[in-house]
Design a protein around this motif. Structure first.
Motif, short mmCIF file in Angstrom:
data_model
loop_
_atom_site.label_atom_id
_atom_site.label_comp_id
_atom_site.label_asym_id
_atom_site.label_seq_id
_atom_site.Cartn_x
_atom_site.Cartn_y
_atom_site.Cartn_z
N PRO A 23 -45.85 102.78 29.93
CA PRO A 23 -45.51 101.50 29.30
C PRO A 23 -44.03 101.39 29.00
O PRO A 23 -43.62 101.27 27.85
N PHE A 24 -43.18 101.45 30.05
CA PHE A 24 -41.74 101.40 29.85
C PHE A 24 -41.22 100.00 30.10
O PHE A 24 -41.74 99.27 30.93
N GLY A 67 -50.01 100.86 36.79
CA GLY A 67 -49.11 101.80 36.15
C GLY A 67 -48.92 103.10 36.87
O GLY A 67 -48.23 103.99 36.39
N SER A 68 -49.52 103.26 38.05
CA SER A 68 -49.36 104.48 38.82
C SER A 68 -47.93 104.58 39.35
O SER A 68 -47.35 103.58 39.79
N CYS A 69 -47.39 105.77 39.34
CA CYS A 69 -46.10 106.04 39.97
C CYS A 69 -46.38 106.78 41.27
O CYS A 69 -47.11 107.77 41.27
N PHE A 119 -39.93 107.89 45.85
CA PHE A 119 -40.89 107.46 44.84
C PHE A 119 -40.76 105.96 44.59
O PHE A 119 -39.70 105.37 44.80
N LEU A 120 -41.85 105.35 44.15
CA LEU A 120 -41.91 103.95 43.76
C LEU A 120 -42.42 103.87 42.33
O LEU A 120 -43.36 104.57 41.96
N LEU A 121 -41.80 103.00 41.53
CA LEU A 121 -42.17 102.88 40.13
C LEU A 121 -42.81 101.52 39.85
O LEU A 121 -42.47 100.53 40.49
N PRO A 122 -43.73 101.48 38.87
CA PRO A 122 -44.35 100.21 38.49
C PRO A 122 -43.29 99.22 37.98
O PRO A 122 -42.16 99.60 37.67
N ALA A 123 -43.67 97.96 37.91
CA ALA A 123 -42.72 96.90 37.58
C ALA A 123 -42.03 97.09 36.24
O ALA A 123 -40.88 96.73 36.08
N ARG A 124 -42.71 97.66 35.26
CA ARG A 124 -42.10 97.82 33.94
C ARG A 124 -41.83 99.27 33.64
O ARG A 124 -42.21 99.78 32.58
N CYS A 125 -41.13 99.91 34.53
CA CYS A 125 -40.86 101.34 34.37
C CYS A 125 -39.36 101.56 34.31
O CYS A 125 -38.63 101.17 35.22
#
Length: 211
Positions: A6-7, A133-135, A189-195
């Protein structure tokens, strides 16, 4: 279970990644196709695969059945019109990382029948995983199709490269030289939209490269 991060949102400037190594022949893993058997199990009341949580993609004929086992996710894509499985994506745990990073990172591997490829199905499944929320992180090797998919997703999601060895991650930045990309230790790596990238690094114990 894969934990969400939850970033707050943090935008890394978009870049077009250089070519990643392509050294997997998808046809080598296509022998003994299990998709028909899996489809039959999904349709059989009482089977472990029957009644899985599901959702429909933009194409209303395509339904995704989701199974979670030992921290790994299986996304089976059903073509309800043709009564078959189009393919599946498995979000594997990375045995190369430590327990801290294992809480957040998964490595997706997709396999779809030829007639369902290049239709955006795998992209939609990756979008779903990132939305939960998966990275995501690449494995040591990629097929040509997987490489193209990651390049496409990198246009819309925060991404970067890491060095993975001895169960430790080191952040390498958002661009890599061709030589560095060839190393099996180099992972994208790919990060979720709110990371937020710095907090992601802290969450997985990823060090910053001094170079």
């Amino acid at each position: 279970m894969i934990l969400a991060l939850p970033f707050p949102h943090f935008r890394i400037p978009f870049y077009r990644p250089a070519e990643l190594r392509v050294d997997v022949d998808p046809s080598a893993t296509n022998r003994g196709d299990p998709l028909t058997h899996i489809y039959e199990r999904i349709q059989t009341p009482g089977d472990q695969l029957h009644g899985l949580p599901s959702f429909v993609l933009r194409d209303p004929h395509l339904k995704v059945h989701v199974r979670e086992v030992d921290g790994e996710r299986y996304a089976y894509v059903e073509d309800m019109q043709r009564r078959c499985l189009a393919g599946c994506t498995v979000f594997n745990r990375l045995v190369e990382v430590d327990r801290r990073a294992d809480r957040h990172l998964r490595s997706p591997h997709s396999r779809y029948l030829p007639q369902y490829q290049r239709q955006g199905i795998a992209t939609a499944v990756y979008d779903w995983a990132l939305a939960t929320g998966s990275c995501l992180m690449t494995g040591a090797r990629q097929s040509a199709g997987a490489h193209a998919l990651w390049r496409k997703l990198a246009r819309r999601y925060e991404s970067g490269f890491a060095d993975l060895r001895n169960k430790k991650l080191t952040y390498l930045g958002i661009d890599m030289s061709p030589g560095d990309l060839e190393r099996l230790e180099t992972r994208m790596f790919l990060l979720p939209a709110r990371c937020l990238l710095p907090e992601f690094c802290a969450a997985v114990g990823m060090q910053i490269s001094p170079r």
